[in-house]
Design an enzyme around this catalytic site. Sequence first.
Site, PDB file in Angstrom:
ATOM      1  N   HIS A 165     -14.461  -5.403 -44.503  1.00  0.00           N
ATOM      2  CA  HIS A 165     -15.679  -5.172 -45.919  1.00  0.00           C
ATOM      3  C   HIS A 165     -15.102  -6.028 -47.326  1.00  0.00           C
ATOM      4  CE1 HIS A 165     -12.496  -1.714 -45.645  1.00  0.00           C
ATOM      5  NE2 HIS A 165     -13.205  -1.682 -46.526  1.00  0.00           N
ATOM      6  N   LEU A 166     -16.234  -6.892 -47.563  1.00  0.00           N
ATOM      7  CA  LEU A 166     -16.054  -7.143 -48.790  1.00  0.00           C
ATOM      8  C   LEU A 166     -16.030  -5.676 -49.902  1.00  0.00           C
ATOM      9  CD1 LEU A 166     -16.215  -9.944 -50.700  1.00  0.00           C
ATOM     10  CD2 LEU A 166     -18.239 -10.026 -50.491  1.00  0.00           C
TER      11      LEU A 166
END
Length: 171
Positions: free
Chosen positions: A108-109
């Site tokens: 996840h960013l």
Amino acid sequence: MANSEPETAQLVAEHWSYQLVRELNDESLHLKSTSKSIAIRDLYPKARYHFLVLPRKDINTLHDLTIDDVALLEDMYGLAQSVIKEGGLDAKQFNFGYHLKPHMKRLHLHVISKDFDSPCLKRRHHWTIFNSDIFQSHDAVLAELKMHGKIYERPDAYIAALRKGPLKCNV
């Protein structure tokens, strides 16, 4: 020993580390999506604005990325920029990055405003995971992936030292 399919399904359904995977399946939590990625709110934001962009592709960590995933990371970043723009915000107010050793499954960013103003910012490690080299910028990750075809795993002792290191100002 690897988990069997039923054991894996039970882990995904019940274990806290798979919460992001479950959130991907709940469209009410989606802010916006593309064919490759989905933006969701962080349920425990560490700043006024904090959301995550996750790939639809099953990738657990940075270390599972290959050179073939460059376009995916670019799509994730583009989606983050789009959510910020649609919110009437300025991208310069945000940090974009990934944790080197995340606790949650699914790459996840993090898209997090630089104010770090949140009642969920309660513990020392909440600060250090966003304000030390544990938090790798999107640009740094993309550059390493393009240069080496993968993201090198850092030693556990290095990560632990960063977590316990001195607190530093983010400004």
